[in-house]
Write a protein that holds these residues in place. Structure first.
Motif, short mmCIF file in Angstrom:
data_model
loop_
_atom_site.label_atom_id
_atom_site.label_comp_id
_atom_site.label_asym_id
_atom_site.label_seq_id
_atom_site.Cartn_x
_atom_site.Cartn_y
_atom_site.Cartn_z
N LYS A 170 0.83 -1.21 0.00
CA LYS A 170 0.00 0.00 0.00
C LYS A 170 0.86 1.26 0.00
CE LYS A 170 -4.23 -1.81 2.05
NZ LYS A 170 -5.17 -1.72 3.18
N LYS A 171 1.97 1.21 0.71
CA LYS A 171 2.89 2.35 0.74
C LYS A 171 3.50 2.57 -0.65
CE LYS A 171 6.11 4.20 4.04
NZ LYS A 171 6.98 3.91 5.18
N LYS A 172 3.88 1.49 -1.29
CA LYS A 172 4.44 1.58 -2.64
C LYS A 172 3.38 2.11 -3.62
CE LYS A 172 7.03 -0.99 -6.07
NZ LYS A 172 7.68 -2.25 -6.43
N LYS A 173 2.15 1.62 -3.45
CA LYS A 173 1.05 2.07 -4.30
C LYS A 173 0.82 3.57 -4.14
CE LYS A 173 -3.82 1.22 -4.88
NZ LYS A 173 -4.98 0.60 -4.30
N LEU A 174 0.88 4.06 -2.93
CA LEU A 174 0.71 5.49 -2.67
C LEU A 174 1.84 6.31 -3.29
CD1 LEU A 174 -0.95 7.68 -1.30
CD2 LEU A 174 0.35 7.27 0.79
N ALA A 175 3.06 5.80 -3.21
CA ALA A 175 4.20 6.49 -3.83
C ALA A 175 4.02 6.54 -5.35
CB ALA A 175 5.50 5.79 -3.47
N LEU A 176 3.51 5.45 -5.92
CA LEU A 176 3.25 5.44 -7.36
C LEU A 176 2.18 6.46 -7.73
CD1 LEU A 176 3.26 1.62 -8.17
CD2 LEU A 176 4.88 3.33 -8.99
N LYS A 177 1.14 6.55 -6.89
CA LYS A 177 0.07 7.52 -7.15
C LYS A 177 0.62 8.94 -7.15
CE LYS A 177 -4.44 8.93 -5.42
NZ LYS A 177 -5.44 8.74 -4.36
N ASP A 178 1.52 9.24 -6.21
CA ASP A 178 2.13 10.57 -6.16
C ASP A 178 2.97 10.83 -7.40
OD1 ASP A 178 0.95 11.01 -3.70
OD2 ASP A 178 2.76 10.55 -2.55
N ARG A 179 3.72 9.84 -7.84
CA ARG A 179 4.55 9.98 -9.04
C ARG A 179 3.68 10.15 -10.29
NH1 ARG A 179 8.50 12.06 -11.54
NH2 ARG A 179 9.53 10.74 -13.04
N ILE A 180 2.59 9.42 -10.35
CA ILE A 180 1.65 9.53 -11.47
C ILE A 180 1.08 10.95 -11.53
CG2 ILE A 180 -0.63 8.80 -12.30
CD1 ILE A 180 0.16 5.94 -11.30
N ALA A 181 0.71 11.48 -10.37
CA ALA A 181 0.17 12.84 -10.31
C ALA A 181 1.20 13.86 -10.77
CB ALA A 181 -0.31 13.15 -8.91
N ALA A 182 2.45 13.68 -10.37
CA ALA A 182 3.51 14.61 -10.75
C ALA A 182 3.74 14.58 -12.26
CB ALA A 182 4.81 14.27 -10.01
#
Length: 68
Positions: free
Chosen positions: A45-57
């Protein structure tokens, strides 16, 4: 941003979205099967959240905010 750079960003964005989706599926399977390792799920879940942040950027790079 040049057309080539935009293509690279779009490719990276697609790759990250796929990885995010794969993690979501893995978390769902772990939860459904009852084979729940809380620490592993937390890490996913932590990795998924980091991916979401990178996707948004990356999305912001393609569609920057325009102050009207």
């Amino acid at each position: 941003m040049t057309e080539e750079e935009e293509q690279e960003v779009r490719f990276e964005l697609a790759r990250l979205k796929q990885e995010h989706s794969d993690l979501d599926a893995a978390i769902a399977v772990m939860s459904e099967t009852g084979k729940i390792d809380p620490l592993r799920i937390q890490r996913l879940k932590k990795k998924k959240l980091a991916l979401k942040d990178r996707i948004a950027a990356l999305g912001d790079q393609l569609l920057p905010d325009i102050i009207a």
